[in-house]
Design a protein around this motif. Structure first.
Motif: not given
Length: 464
Positions: A118, A122, A178, A188, A217, A366, A398, A401-402
């Motif tokens: 992940r 990202r 978050s 994210d 992350q 979130r 995610d 969101t992405w």
């Protein structure tokens, strides 16, 4: 009055080849752009049996896709399996269950592998379209804000490590983080660290672990200017010293201790300045002041038992709304709240710092989005399996969101939509796949109100 045409509709037993989640093609393109399928396949290669037909990374992505579409258990993967033209070949329920059992048998390594995949995805997404304004590693809009907060997840059966909670419920008490995108975005997911129900919201070790996991992350070039925000649950000397030792900034809720009460009583009235609202305008009936000079020294011996030496304590006072009960920490009819920070420098006035800390409330949004994306109920009995499930929830959140980051401009309202609205308007639109001229085309309803957003998002993702 004319009768409704819907009254004359009957269910036809003849079935057609339709796609019920056409908008999910945007998510499939996001997976391609982020390289999430490739990195997950590599990360989970150790859990692929010999002569296996289905890749573990693809299986986990199919589960995450089902969760992103609104599913809340493994059986909901059937909705993805029923649309092979969009999602390809999907594993059977027994195959998926065996994979979860295999991952749970070595849950620490499995969680680490999924999080590493992940983080790599990202990095690729942020390299194409950074969700934050400004320059990475600077305060001019480039500051990465990490919000940490614990939440409660109820359990309706006797699951492993489900326990009574401090709010007299029963279930689990995960620590979440978050990454705030500011006013023009959502955020994210950092990490979701699953904990038993009796876990404390003030545990400094859990806060430190959550922060370290979240920093892992972030892309390397984004860690130079990180702000950590929490409520008073994160206000411990150990946690603040850990943040300081990492060279990061913090904005942490500060409890109403005796030192704070003494400072509030001693501070002169002219020290209070007008507070601001979220738009930068004066907030009626609210004031801010710095209490640091009226509090005991924050570092007397330089040991780890002291507060960090650069810590500032800032208070905000406001008249309670009608009917509100005063608390012991309130003073002369004012509602008093405090926070600690180590931020200094030009432009960071007391009012600006207080607005920045109050924006910590976005982490509640979130958490609500996470609970709307599979976190409301943990479907397994075993704690290790539920740890894997929370990683799937993070993947699904995610992924949504992405998709918003890559598909929509930062000033497009769809960039800020929470999962429920995004599913209803974009992801759940039905369509028909047409074959012709050696190509496959997806046709959407002619009068769907949000066709423009789907077209724009598809074009942006294909160009990424």
């Amino acid at each position: 009055m004319k009768p409704s045409p819907a009254l004359n509709v009957v269910l036809d037993p003849v079935r057609e080849s339709l796609i019920s989640s056409s908008g999910a093609l945007l998510m499939r393109e996001t997976i391609r752009v982020a390289g999430l399928d490739r990195v997950l396949s590599v990360a989970l290669s150790s859990w692929r049996p010999d002569r296996a037909v289905h890749d573990p990374g693809k299986v986990l992505l199919d589960v995450a896709t089902a969760v992103a579409l609104g599913g809340d258990c493994l059986a909901d993967v059937a909705a993805v399996r029923a649309q092979p033209a969009v999602f390809g070949s999907v594993a059977s329920d027994p195959t998926i269950s065996r994979l979860f059992a295999a991952l749970a048998s070595d849950d620490d390594d499995a969680v680490a592998a999924i999080r590493e995949a992940r983080a790599q995805a990202r990095k690729r997404v942020w390299a194409r379209h950074r969700p934050l304004a400004g320059v990475p590693g600077t305060r001019a809009g480039g500051q990465v804000v990490v919000d940490i907060d614990a939440t409660l997840v109820g359990a309706h059966s006797d699951k492993e490590n489900a326990e009574p909670t401090y709010k007299r419920g029963y279930g689990f008490h995960p620590m979440t983080s978050s990454i705030d995108h500011g006013a023009h975005g959502t955020g994210d997911v950092g990490v979701i660290n699953l904990r038993p129900g009796r876990a404390s919201a003030w545990d400094s070790t859990d806060h430190i672990t959550c922060l370290d996991d979240t920093l892992a992350q972030l892309p390397d070039n984004e860690r130079a200017q990180v702000l950590v925000r929490t409520d008073t649950g994160g206000c411990s000397k150990a946690f603040l010293r850990h943040i300081t030792d990492l060279g990061l900034e913090y904005s942490i809720g500060f409890g109403g201790s005796n030192a704070v009460k003494a400072a509030i009583e001693a501070i002169p009235d002219q020290a209070w300045k007008a507070a601001l609202d979220g738009d930068g305008e004066p907030r009626d009936g609210a004031q801010v002041a710095e209490l640091t000079a009226w509090m005991p020294p924050t570092s007397r011996t330089g040991t780890s038992d002291d507060w960090p030496p650069a810590m500032r304590v800032i208070a905000r006072r406001e008249r309670p709304h009608p009917g509100a009960q005063l608390r012991l920490s309130d003073h002369n009819g004012w509602r008093i709240t405090c926070f600690a920070t180590n931020t200094k420098g030009p432009g960071w006035t007391l009012a600006t710092l207080e607005v920045r800390h109050r924006q910590r409330a976005r982490c509640e949004d979130r958490i609500r989005a996470l609970k709307d994306t599979g976190l409301r109920n943990l479907p397994f009995h075993g704690f290790a399996q539920n740890r894997i499930w929370t990683e799937v929830v993070a993947l699904a959140a995610d992924l949504l969101t992405w998709t918003q980051i890559l598909a929509f401009d930062e000033h497009e309202p769809a960039r800020r939509w929470e999962p429920k609205r995004l599913r209803f308007r974009i992801l759940a639109v039905a369509g028909r796949i047409i074959h012709g001229q050696r190509r496959r085309r997806l046709r959407l309803p002619r009068d769907w109100p949000w066709n423009r957003l789907i077209d724009t998002g598809w074009s942006n993702l294909r160009a990424a």
